[in-house]
Design a protein around this motif. Structure first.
Motif, PDB file in Angstrom:
ATOM      1  N   ALA A  76      46.404  36.104  37.695  1.00 15.00           N
ATOM      2  CA  ALA A  76      45.004  36.456  37.969  1.00 15.00           C
ATOM      3  C   ALA A  76      44.868  37.972  37.992  1.00 15.00           C
ATOM      4  CB  ALA A  76      44.549  35.876  39.307  1.00 15.00           C
ATOM      5  N   ASP A  77      43.686  38.426  37.693  1.00 16.51           N
ATOM      6  CA  ASP A  77      43.301  39.827  37.837  1.00 16.51           C
ATOM      7  C   ASP A  77      42.499  39.911  39.129  1.00 16.51           C
ATOM      8  OD1 ASP A  77      41.957  42.261  37.797  1.00 16.51           O
ATOM      9  OD2 ASP A  77      41.263  42.073  35.720  1.00 16.51           O
ATOM     10  N   VAL A  78      43.085  40.526  40.151  1.00 14.71           N
ATOM     11  CA  VAL A  78      42.348  40.638  41.420  1.00 14.71           C
ATOM     12  C   VAL A  78      42.031  42.096  41.748  1.00 14.71           C
ATOM     13  CG1 VAL A  78      43.190  38.455  42.375  1.00 14.71           C
ATOM     14  CG2 VAL A  78      44.469  40.575  42.808  1.00 14.71           C
ATOM     15  N   ASP A  90      46.097  44.617  33.876  1.00 15.87           N
ATOM     16  CA  ASP A  90      45.534  44.434  35.220  1.00 15.87           C
ATOM     17  C   ASP A  90      45.743  43.022  35.755  1.00 15.87           C
ATOM     18  OD1 ASP A  90      43.797  43.092  33.569  1.00 15.87           O
ATOM     19  OD2 ASP A  90      42.034  44.292  34.069  1.00 15.87           O
ATOM     20  N   ASP A  91      46.595  42.233  35.100  1.00 14.59           N
ATOM     21  CA  ASP A  91      46.821  40.858  35.543  1.00 14.59           C
ATOM     22  C   ASP A  91      48.160  40.711  36.255  1.00 14.59           C
ATOM     23  OD1 ASP A  91      44.581  39.011  34.220  1.00 14.59           O
ATOM     24  OD2 ASP A  91      45.035  40.673  32.877  1.00 14.59           O
ATOM     25  N   ILE A  92      48.122  40.128  37.458  1.00 12.51           N
ATOM     26  CA  ILE A  92      49.355  39.836  38.212  1.00 12.51           C
ATOM     27  C   ILE A  92      49.881  38.478  37.757  1.00 12.51           C
ATOM     28  CG2 ILE A  92      50.343  39.373  40.496  1.00 12.51           C
ATOM     29  CD1 ILE A  92      48.147  41.118  41.692  1.00 12.51           C
ATOM     30  N   GLY A 113      39.181  41.075  43.304  1.00  7.50           N
ATOM     31  CA  GLY A 113      38.889  39.641  43.377  1.00  7.50           C
ATOM     32  C   GLY A 113      38.252  39.087  42.117  1.00  7.50           C
ATOM     33  N   GLN A 114      38.297  39.855  41.030  1.00  3.31           N
ATOM     34  CA  GLN A 114      37.609  39.517  39.766  1.00  3.31           C
ATOM     35  C   GLN A 114      37.803  38.072  39.305  1.00  3.31           C
ATOM     36  OE1 GLN A 114      37.705  42.340  36.275  1.00  3.31           O
ATOM     37  NE2 GLN A 114      38.934  40.751  35.295  1.00  3.31           N
ATOM     38  N   ASP A 115      39.050  37.578  39.346  1.00  4.94           N
ATOM     39  CA  ASP A 115      39.322  36.250  38.784  1.00  4.94           C
ATOM     40  C   ASP A 115      39.297  35.118  39.822  1.00  4.94           C
ATOM     41  OD1 ASP A 115      39.562  37.307  36.286  1.00  4.94           O
ATOM     42  OD2 ASP A 115      41.739  37.122  36.138  1.00  4.94           O
ATOM     43  N   LEU A 116      39.002  35.424  41.079  1.00  2.07           N
ATOM     44  CA  LEU A 116      38.916  34.352  42.083  1.00  2.07           C
ATOM     45  C   LEU A 116      37.453  33.926  42.169  1.00  2.07           C
ATOM     46  CD1 LEU A 116      41.314  35.666  44.871  1.00  2.07           C
ATOM     47  CD2 LEU A 116      41.831  34.409  42.769  1.00  2.07           C
ATOM     48  N   LYS A 165      38.936  31.563  29.574  1.00  2.00           N
ATOM     49  CA  LYS A 165      39.067  32.243  28.290  1.00  2.00           C
ATOM     50  C   LYS A 165      39.779  33.568  28.524  1.00  2.00           C
ATOM     51  CE  LYS A 165      35.638  32.886  24.529  1.00  2.00           C
ATOM     52  NZ  LYS A 165      36.627  33.053  23.531  1.00  2.00           N
ATOM     53  N   ASP A 166      40.596  33.607  29.585  1.00  2.00           N
ATOM     54  CA  ASP A 166      41.074  34.915  30.021  1.00  2.00           C
ATOM     55  C   ASP A 166      42.547  35.148  29.707  1.00  2.00           C
ATOM     56  OD1 ASP A 166      40.438  37.344  31.076  1.00  2.00           O
ATOM     57  OD2 ASP A 166      41.113  36.787  33.086  1.00  2.00           O
ATOM     58  N   ASP A 167      42.901  36.412  29.757  1.00  4.90           N
ATOM     59  CA  ASP A 167      44.260  36.933  29.600  1.00  4.90           C
ATOM     60  C   ASP A 167      45.333  35.889  29.913  1.00  4.90           C
ATOM     61  OD1 ASP A 167      42.783  39.273  29.142  1.00  4.90           O
ATOM     62  OD2 ASP A 167      42.761  39.704  31.280  1.00  4.90           O
ATOM     63  N   PRO A 168      45.992  35.365  28.861  1.00  4.25           N
ATOM     64  CA  PRO A 168      46.789  34.137  29.016  1.00  4.25           C
ATOM     65  C   PRO A 168      48.291  34.352  29.179  1.00  4.25           C
ATOM     66  CG  PRO A 168      46.459  34.576  26.712  1.00  4.25           C
ATOM     67  CD  PRO A 168      45.868  35.767  27.451  1.00  4.25           C
TER      68      PRO A 168
HETATM   69 MG    MG Z   1      40.693  39.313  32.368  1.00  6.69          MG
END
Ligand code: MG
Ligand code: 13P
Ligand code: 13P
Ligand code: MG
Ligand code: MG
Length: 362
Positions: free
Chosen positions: A10-12, A49-51, A90-93, A228-231
């Motif tokens: 996720a990107d948080v 930016d993705d953990i 918290g972008q992806d939550l 549809k996000d960073d996979p």
């Molecule tokens: Mg993303």
């Protein structure tokens, strides 16, 4: 005894902008996973930016406790991100609370369960500034293209081919294809990676899982599309599966993927080592990292940062050349994505403003 490899991302919150993750978040995530008795082992990293939480355990796929652990970890990281005022904290939550399974709540998930072989080399691919369909082309090359994968021709245990499970992200259906017999039918679909994504690949002869991606249904949550996000993608290698080098080979020719700048542009997928996984030019170009591990009773032995190898320097150079060319198109397609693929657009407002200036022709 079966081992499950679970990768949840996720990107948080980005630092700075959408380019990287602050070390305080990585340390928090590492601490939370190391402190959990559910896991055999874990490895935390980030691409852009993705953990990425890489976890091994014996609880199987879609396990509520494992998903909860990942969710709680991202929530804890979000608190730090908010304190540091990181970008898009918290972008992806997208949900307010966890409800049994992390799917559809924003983070991306790829999981596979299997009996650990005598030697179990796996590769975890993680990408930023793109979408799950970005794996279609490399997965096709790895498991169906004899010009990429010599083993399809010369290894008796691979010669029968592989089974591909493809998802239609809009209708939320799945269809399976048998390669090589049905590759022409399959390519009709997977050549449209914004809608049809390879979710899983199975070894045909044994039925063993070979690869899984974080492809998820496009569902409308919190008023916008997700899934549809960073996979991420997990691939098993060797002994009936493609060799490590066959799995890495497709990334020597950077292909165009969707998701660059504002999620609304197309650009080359650049293979990089972890040190270079910080997209910056026009927030990109899109990046992919490949970490290799040997599993030993579920322990993650490694990683090896494959794309840090100088053998991928030329791919990076090609990616930079393609990036410059695509950038030269500015606001024109195909650099800017097709209208229904853009993450956001001013089209409705501009249309509204100009509505009286459109003359009907006959
Ligand atoms: Mg993303
Ligand atoms: P080694 O001889 O280095 O073990 O390599 C075997 C192989 O098949 C590599 O693809
Ligand atoms: P992320 O999905 O990686 O946050 O990127 C968003 C973006 O718009 C970059 O320009
Ligand atoms: Mg971001
Ligand atoms: Mg990202």
């Amino acid at each position: 005894k079966k081992i499950t490899v679970t990768v949840i991302k996720a990107d948080v919150g980005g630092c700075v902008g959408h380019s990287s993750v602050h070390s305080a978040l990585i340390e928090k995530a590492q601490g939370m996973l190391k402190g959990s008795s559910l896991l055999i082992d874990s490895y935390v990293t980030h691409v852009g930016d993705d953990i990425n939480l890489i976890m091994t355990h014996e609880l199987g796929r879609n396990n509520g406790e494992i998903h909860q652990l990942a969710w709680d970890t991202f929530v804890a990281c979000t608190e730090i991100a908010k304190k540091l005022k990181l970008y898009g904290a918290g972008q992806d939550l997208l949900a307010d609370a966890f409800s049994g399974n992390i799917k559809g709540l924003g983070p991306g998930v790829a999981e596979m369960e299997f009996e650990e072989r005598k030697s179990e080399p796996i590769i975890i691919f993680m990408a930023d500034k793109t979408e799950p369909g970005a794996w279609n082309l490399p997965l096709y090359k790895i498991f169906a293209d004899p010009f990429n994968t010599a083993g399809l021709v010369i290894d008796p245990s691979m010669h029968d081919g592989f089974i591909f499970e493809v998802r239609d992200l809009i209708e939320n259906t799945r269809v399976t294809f048998s390669a090589p017999e049905e590759i022409y039918d399959m390519l009709v679909f997977i050549g449209a990676p914004g809608r049809y994504c390879i979710k899983r690949v199975f070894h045909k002869k044994s039925g063993e899982i070979a690869a899984v991606s974080s492809t998820q249904r496009l569902n409308l949550m919190a008023g916008r599309y997700v899934g549809k996000d960073d996979p991420v993608c997990i691939v098993r290698c060797q002994s009936g599966m493609p060799a490590v080098g066959e799995v890495l080979e497709p990334f020597t020719k950077p292909h165009l993927v969707s998701g660059w700048m504002r999620g609304s542009h197309s650009g080359p997928l650049m293979p990089v080592g972890l040190q270079q996984a910080t997209p910056s030019r026009f927030d990109g170009p899109p990046r992919v990292v490949a970490l290799g591990f040997q599993l030993a009773e579920g322990k993650l032995i490694g990683p090896q940062d494959f794309f840090a190898d100088p053998a991928f320097d030329q791919a990076r150079q090609i990616a930079n050349e393609i990036a410059s060319y695509m950038r030269s198109l500015g606001p024109f397609e195909p650099h800017r994505l097709h209208l229904d693929e853009m993450e956001y657009t001013t089209m409705p407002q501009v249309l509204k403003k100009l509505k009286d200036r459109f003359e009907k022709l006959r």
